[in-house]
Scaffold this motif. Structure first.
Motif, PDB file in Angstrom:
ATOM      1  N   GLU A 136       0.810  -1.074   0.139  1.00  0.00           N
ATOM      2  CA  GLU A 136       0.013  -0.070  -0.270  1.00  0.00           C
ATOM      3  C   GLU A 136       0.643   1.299   0.044  1.00  0.00           C
ATOM      4  O   GLU A 136       0.585   2.336   0.909  1.00  0.00           O
ATOM      5  N   GLY A 137       1.671   1.299  -0.719  1.00  0.00           N
ATOM      6  CA  GLY A 137       2.640   2.361  -1.056  1.00  0.00           C
ATOM      7  C   GLY A 137       3.910   2.739   0.005  1.00  0.00           C
ATOM      8  O   GLY A 137       4.639   3.610   0.048  1.00  0.00           O
ATOM      9  N   LYS A 138       3.760   1.761   1.051  1.00  0.00           N
ATOM     10  CA  LYS A 138       5.014   1.971   2.077  1.00  0.00           C
ATOM     11  C   LYS A 138       6.042   0.764   1.966  1.00  0.00           C
ATOM     12  O   LYS A 138       5.377  -0.573   1.758  1.00  0.00           O
ATOM     13  N   THR A 139       7.325   1.146   2.108  1.00  0.00           N
ATOM     14  CA  THR A 139       8.372  -0.220   2.018  1.00  0.00           C
ATOM     15  C   THR A 139       8.400  -0.544   3.393  1.00  0.00           C
ATOM     16  O   THR A 139       8.648  -0.077   4.604  1.00  0.00           O
ATOM     17  N   TRP A 140       8.866  -2.098   3.338  1.00  0.00           N
ATOM     18  CA  TRP A 140       8.910  -2.634   4.533  1.00  0.00           C
ATOM     19  C   TRP A 140       9.973  -3.659   4.263  1.00  0.00           C
ATOM     20  O   TRP A 140      10.297  -4.096   3.129  1.00  0.00           O
ATOM     21  N   LEU A 141      10.888  -3.765   5.315  1.00  0.00           N
ATOM     22  CA  LEU A 141      12.247  -4.773   5.435  1.00  0.00           C
ATOM     23  C   LEU A 141      11.505  -5.952   5.666  1.00  0.00           C
ATOM     24  O   LEU A 141      10.835  -6.208   6.513  1.00  0.00           O
ATOM     25  N   VAL A 142      12.025  -7.032   5.105  1.00  0.00           N
ATOM     26  CA  VAL A 142      11.497  -8.659   5.134  1.00  0.00           C
ATOM     27  C   VAL A 142      12.472  -9.339   6.045  1.00  0.00           C
ATOM     28  O   VAL A 142      13.618  -9.508   5.625  1.00  0.00           O
ATOM     29  N   GLU A 143      12.121  -9.489   7.418  1.00  0.00           N
ATOM     30  CA  GLU A 143      13.163 -10.076   8.241  1.00  0.00           C
ATOM     31  C   GLU A 143      12.341 -11.642   8.331  1.00  0.00           C
ATOM     32  O   GLU A 143      11.526 -11.947   8.583  1.00  0.00           O
ATOM     33  N   PRO A 144      13.417 -12.776   8.084  1.00  0.00           N
ATOM     34  CA  PRO A 144      12.887 -14.226   8.117  1.00  0.00           C
ATOM     35  C   PRO A 144      12.546 -14.650   9.313  1.00  0.00           C
ATOM     36  O   PRO A 144      12.894 -14.330  10.543  1.00  0.00           O
ATOM     37  N   PRO A 145      11.673 -15.654   9.504  1.00  0.00           N
ATOM     38  CA  PRO A 145      11.495 -16.308  10.902  1.00  0.00           C
ATOM     39  C   PRO A 145      12.670 -17.110  11.529  1.00  0.00           C
ATOM     40  O   PRO A 145      13.576 -17.394  10.692  1.00  0.00           O
ATOM     41  N   ILE A 146      12.509 -17.242  12.748  1.00  0.00           N
ATOM     42  CA  ILE A 146      13.702 -17.962  13.508  1.00  0.00           C
ATOM     43  C   ILE A 146      13.020 -19.103  13.967  1.00  0.00           C
ATOM     44  O   ILE A 146      12.240 -19.058  14.829  1.00  0.00           O
ATOM     45  N   THR A 147      13.940 -20.410  13.871  1.00  0.00           N
ATOM     46  CA  THR A 147      13.377 -21.622  14.732  1.00  0.00           C
ATOM     47  C   THR A 147      14.743 -22.220  15.225  1.00  0.00           C
ATOM     48  O   THR A 147      15.885 -21.588  14.742  1.00  0.00           O
ATOM     49  N   ALA A 148      14.594 -23.237  15.935  1.00  0.00           N
ATOM     50  CA  ALA A 148      16.032 -23.676  16.385  1.00  0.00           C
ATOM     51  C   ALA A 148      15.720 -25.178  16.891  1.00  0.00           C
ATOM     52  O   ALA A 148      14.715 -25.633  16.922  1.00  0.00           O
ATOM     53  N   ASP A 149      16.998 -25.745  16.640  1.00  0.00           N
ATOM     54  CA  ASP A 149      16.912 -27.088  17.213  1.00  0.00           C
ATOM     55  C   ASP A 149      16.244 -27.473  18.680  1.00  0.00           C
ATOM     56  O   ASP A 149      15.485 -28.435  18.613  1.00  0.00           O
ATOM     57  N   TYR A 150      16.545 -26.473  19.608  1.00  0.00           N
ATOM     58  CA  TYR A 150      16.172 -26.813  20.938  1.00  0.00           C
ATOM     59  C   TYR A 150      15.768 -25.430  21.613  1.00  0.00           C
ATOM     60  O   TYR A 150      16.308 -24.345  21.313  1.00  0.00           O
ATOM     61  N   ALA A 151      14.818 -25.342  22.114  1.00  0.00           N
ATOM     62  CA  ALA A 151      14.521 -24.191  23.200  1.00  0.00           C
ATOM     63  C   ALA A 151      14.772 -24.329  24.618  1.00  0.00           C
ATOM     64  O   ALA A 151      14.166 -25.550  24.997  1.00  0.00           O
ATOM     65  N   LEU A 152      15.581 -23.737  25.162  1.00  0.00           N
ATOM     66  CA  LEU A 152      15.851 -24.125  26.680  1.00  0.00           C
ATOM     67  C   LEU A 152      15.175 -23.014  27.362  1.00  0.00           C
ATOM     68  O   LEU A 152      15.514 -21.833  27.349  1.00  0.00           O
ATOM     69  N   ILE A 153      14.208 -23.463  28.115  1.00  0.00           N
ATOM     70  CA  ILE A 153      13.218 -22.411  28.849  1.00  0.00           C
ATOM     71  C   ILE A 153      13.458 -22.405  30.369  1.00  0.00           C
ATOM     72  O   ILE A 153      13.530 -23.595  31.196  1.00  0.00           O
ATOM     73  N   GLY A 154      13.628 -21.334  30.889  1.00  0.00           N
ATOM     74  CA  GLY A 154      13.477 -21.098  32.555  1.00  0.00           C
ATOM     75  C   GLY A 154      12.125 -20.729  32.854  1.00  0.00           C
ATOM     76  O   GLY A 154      11.698 -19.738  32.380  1.00  0.00           O
ATOM     77  N   ALA A 155      11.608 -21.831  33.993  1.00  0.00           N
ATOM     78  CA  ALA A 155      10.204 -21.416  34.382  1.00  0.00           C
ATOM     79  C   ALA A 155      10.027 -21.252  35.693  1.00  0.00           C
ATOM     80  O   ALA A 155      10.902 -21.567  36.326  1.00  0.00           O
ATOM     81  N   TRP A 156       8.963 -20.663  36.277  1.00  0.00           N
ATOM     82  CA  TRP A 156       8.757 -20.582  37.696  1.00  0.00           C
ATOM     83  C   TRP A 156       8.252 -21.948  38.103  1.00  0.00           C
ATOM     84  O   TRP A 156       8.812 -22.654  39.043  1.00  0.00           O
ATOM     85  N   GLN A 157       7.349 -22.350  37.550  1.00  0.00           N
ATOM     86  CA  GLN A 157       6.600 -23.620  37.998  1.00  0.00           C
ATOM     87  C   GLN A 157       6.496 -24.335  36.795  1.00  0.00           C
ATOM     88  O   GLN A 157       5.987 -23.665  35.812  1.00  0.00           O
ATOM     89  N   ALA A 158       6.392 -25.824  36.803  1.00  0.00           N
ATOM     90  CA  ALA A 158       5.835 -26.700  35.779  1.00  0.00           C
ATOM     91  C   ALA A 158       4.872 -27.465  36.714  1.00  0.00           C
ATOM     92  O   ALA A 158       5.034 -27.750  37.919  1.00  0.00           O
ATOM     93  N   ASP A 159       3.809 -28.209  36.054  1.00  0.00           N
ATOM     94  CA  ASP A 159       2.956 -29.232  36.605  1.00  0.00           C
ATOM     95  C   ASP A 159       3.545 -30.616  36.127  1.00  0.00           C
ATOM     96  O   ASP A 159       4.284 -30.589  35.179  1.00  0.00           O
ATOM     97  N   TYR A 160       3.079 -31.663  36.507  1.00  0.00           N
ATOM     98  CA  TYR A 160       3.411 -32.956  35.991  1.00  0.00           C
ATOM     99  C   TYR A 160       3.155 -33.271  34.516  1.00  0.00           C
ATOM    100  O   TYR A 160       3.992 -34.342  33.941  1.00  0.00           O
TER     101      TYR A 160
END
Length: 216
Positions: A136-160
């Motif tokens: 619509e007449g405006k120029t945008w930069l295209v940035e590619p998506p990011i995925t990874a082999d692993y996500a290492l997550i720090g959480a406060w709580q988890a359930d079983y």
């Protein structure tokens, strides 16, 4: 309990050369025990995608000091002089991405989208060699998506069954990163029975989590 592992066993699952999304905001919300286990097993050639590289001796900074990281994709490295020194020495390749763009690239990877359209970086060196598109007449930069082999997550709580909730700045990147890792390993501060975490407090549903880190 869903995919329960000690930190050392989880670190053995992650091969040298793997790409890792690591949660945390200046190490708040980072999976410290899992990071320590990667250092202990002398991991090498890792690609780390994170908001930052924390500080020497904290969070991702431990991986930097140990020489475990080959490439960093982050929004800033300003508070870790070791990352800066290794970048200038050519020991680490650093791709610096504006913080909002970084989290949106990760989100789009987790959602199966084709990338992000942003005006951030247009007309600067950050746009060199990158695709642009006009909408619509405006120029945008295209940035590619990011995925990874692993996500290492720090959480406060988890359930079983692996549902996760977070505290404070642990919310900033962890829930989004849990969408974009092909294998998700979560390190909660505590593990509680199903029902203790109320449904509206669950920010990462257990269906996304492959392994929980247990103490010991």
């Amino acid at each position: 309990m869903k995919g329960a592992l000690k930190a050392g066993a989880a670190a053995e699952l992650i091969p040298d050369g793997a790409s890792l999304l690591i949660g945390g905001f200046m190490a708040v919300g980072s999976p410290e025990r899992l990071i320590d286990a990667l250092v202990a097993r002398r991991a090498r050639d890792l690609t780390v995608i994170a908001n930052d590289t924390a500080l020497p001796g904290r969070g991702i900074g431990k991986l930097i000091t140990a020489g475990a990281v080959r490439r960093v994709v982050a929004s800033h490295i300003g508070l870790n002089p070791e990352t800066q020194a290794k970048m200038m020495a050519g020991e680490i390749h650093c791709e610096l991405v504006p913080q909002g763009t970084l989290v949106e690239r990760i989100r789009s990877g987790g959602m199966g989208l084709g990338g992000v359209l942003t005006a951030t970086g247009l007309g600067t060196e950050a746009a060199e060699g990158k695709q642009t598109i006009e909408v619509e007449g405006k120029t945008w930069l295209v940035e590619p998506p990011i995925t990874a082999d692993y996500a290492l997550i720090g959480a406060w709580q988890a359930d079983y069954v692996g549902n996760l909730c977070y505290l404070l700045t642990g919310h900033n990147f962890n829930p989004i990163m849990a969408l974009a890792g092909r294998t998700v390993i979560a390190e909660p501060e505590s593990i509680v029975p199903v029902g203790v975490i109320t449904p509206d407090a669950v920010k990462t549903p257990g269906v996304l989590v492959h392994h929980l880190i247990i103490r010991g």
